[in-house]
Scaffold this active site. Structure first.
Site, mmCIF file in Angstrom:
data_model
loop_
_atom_site.group_PDB
_atom_site.id
_atom_site.type_symbol
_atom_site.label_atom_id
_atom_site.label_comp_id
_atom_site.label_asym_id
_atom_site.label_seq_id
_atom_site.Cartn_x
_atom_site.Cartn_y
_atom_site.Cartn_z
ATOM 1 N N CYS A 178 0.825 -1.213 0.000
ATOM 2 C CA CYS A 178 0.000 0.000 0.000
ATOM 3 C C CYS A 178 0.857 1.260 0.000
ATOM 4 O O CYS A 178 0.529 2.260 -0.651
ATOM 5 C CB CYS A 178 -0.934 -0.003 1.201
ATOM 6 S SG CYS A 178 -0.084 -0.154 2.796
ATOM 7 N N HIS A 317 -2.054 1.358 7.144
ATOM 8 C CA HIS A 317 -2.372 1.335 5.715
ATOM 9 C C HIS A 317 -2.082 2.683 5.067
ATOM 10 O O HIS A 317 -2.501 3.728 5.569
ATOM 11 C CB HIS A 317 -3.851 0.970 5.540
ATOM 12 C CG HIS A 317 -4.265 0.757 4.120
ATOM 13 N ND1 HIS A 317 -3.562 -0.044 3.252
ATOM 14 C CD2 HIS A 317 -5.325 1.250 3.407
ATOM 15 C CE1 HIS A 317 -4.168 -0.056 2.074
ATOM 16 N NE2 HIS A 317 -5.228 0.731 2.130
ATOM 17 N N ASN A 338 -7.906 4.542 -2.635
ATOM 18 C CA ASN A 338 -7.311 3.326 -2.096
ATOM 19 C C ASN A 338 -6.625 2.552 -3.226
ATOM 20 O O ASN A 338 -6.678 2.957 -4.387
ATOM 21 C CB ASN A 338 -8.397 2.474 -1.422
ATOM 22 C CG ASN A 338 -7.827 1.482 -0.423
ATOM 23 O OD1 ASN A 338 -6.622 1.404 -0.205
ATOM 24 N ND2 ASN A 338 -8.697 0.707 0.202
#
Length: 371
Positions: A178, A317, A338
């Site tokens: 991520c 994250h 995202n």
């Protein structure tokens, strides 16, 4: 007796004696019960079969849509059980949404066959503890501090997608990279603002080549470390020249296919949502780390994400803030990109609560590259 009386007498219906009627009632009930019970049993079986058919059809569609394959029948039964349990949780939450008790909806997505701890291990690769340790130990791990621009009035809303500064939603797959996607997203935005050209940059380049800077490929990393690597390396390759594999591979960076570079990075003061809004409004998309450790985040679908259990220090994250605004109910939100593909969330994006005591730590570790 008149004719009417004769008619009444001749055609008066026969009546049973009270005792005869009393004997007949149990017989009628027994007969009706004998007929109804099998019918009810058949109906129950039909409903059960129908429900089972619906469940299996949903499961089949889920596997087909998300290309799911399991090792054997035992694992498939296990995944089906998890799938049904997650569906129940989602339906329960959405009932609360319908009642106006929560501000966001959930939906079944490609992660519906995973236990929550499996999901977290696979997808969340930001290490906030390491981030703090590095910055405390060495000044070189800190960026330039963001200073609010003078004479700037914040707009009510910003969306860098509409300005052409945001690439299409990408998918990190089953790899804790991520941090790489957050890094490339921020640099893609800055490169666009400087050159007017939007170039998709290579996350795999960062996964494979930035380990000497403290990153650990699919096992996690930090956006600031990625910015440091890009600066010292003289750039990062384009996505086209160095495509994503979702695995740790050997480094094969090519100077001839560099898509962008940076000259360092800027850190936004920790926990300061106002300054972060100023940066987003005046500079562009910003890399941030959040607490995405909750099932509500795993299955987010739409609405303003408001998770009271979020921890501003438990950051796991990396994502990209591409704007902000206020919804029709008056709720302030951050618009976040995202890296879990377009089938997650609102076509790959999520609206996260803004101006609510730094919920989910969205302003705890925010930065952007200098170009």
């Amino acid at each position: 007796m008149n004719h009417l009386g004769v008619f009444e007498t001749r055609f008066r219906p026969r009546t049973r004696h009270k005792s005869q009627r009393a004997q007949l009632i149990p017989e009628q009930i027994t007969m009706r019960t004998a007929v109804l019970l099998p019918l009810l049993a058949l109906l129950a079986v039909a409903q059960a079969v129908s429900f089972a058919d619906v469940v299996m059809e949903e499961w089949h569609t889920f596997k087909l849509e998300h290309r799911k394959n399991y090792q054997d029948e035992t694992e498939e039964r296990f995944r089906l059980k998890i799938f049904n349990e997650n569906k129940h949780k989602i339906a329960k939450h959405n009932q609360r949404f319908a009642e106006g008790k929560v501000s966001f909806k959930l939906a079944v997505n490609k992660y519906a066959d995973l236990l929550h701890h499996e999901f977290r291990q696979l997808m969340n690769g930001f290490n906030y503890t390491l981030h703090k340790q590095l910055r405390a130990a060495d000044e070189s791990f800190k960026g330039v501090t963001f200073i609010s621009p003078a004479h700037v009035t914040l707009p009510k809303s910003v969306d860098w997608r509409t300005k052409g500064a945001v690439t299409a939603v990408k998918d990190q797959g089953h790899c804790g990279s991520c941090w790489a996607f957050s890094s490339t997203g921020a640099l893609e935005g800055q490169h666009f603002r400087k050159s007017g050209v939007l170039v998709s940059l290579s996350e795999q380049n960062l996964v494979d080549c930035s380990t000497k800077y403290g990153n650990n490929g699919c096992n996690g990393g930090l956006m600031d470390n990625a910015f440091r690597y890009i600066k010292d390396n003289g750039g990062i390759d384009t996505e086209k020249s160095y495509p994503y594999e979702a695995i740790d591979d050997s480094c094969h960076f090519n100077k001839g296919t560099v898509g962008a570079t940076d000259r360092g990075f800027t850190d936004i003061p920790q926990g300061d949502e106002k300054k972060m809004a100023e940066a987003v409004a005046t500079v562009g998309p910003v890399s941030v780390a959040i607490d995405a450790s909750h099932e509500s985040f795993q299955f987010y679908s739409e609405g303003v994400y408001n998770e009271p259990q979020c921890d501003a220090q438990n950051l796991d994250h990396g994502v990209l803030v591409v704007g902000f605004g206020t919804d029709e109910s008056g709720e302030d939100y951050w618009l976040v990109k995202n890296s879990w593909g377009t089938t997650w969330g609102d076509k790959g994006f999520i609206k996260m609560l803004r101006n609510k005591e730094n919920q989910c730590g969205i302003a705890s570790a925010s930065s952007y590259p200098l170009v």
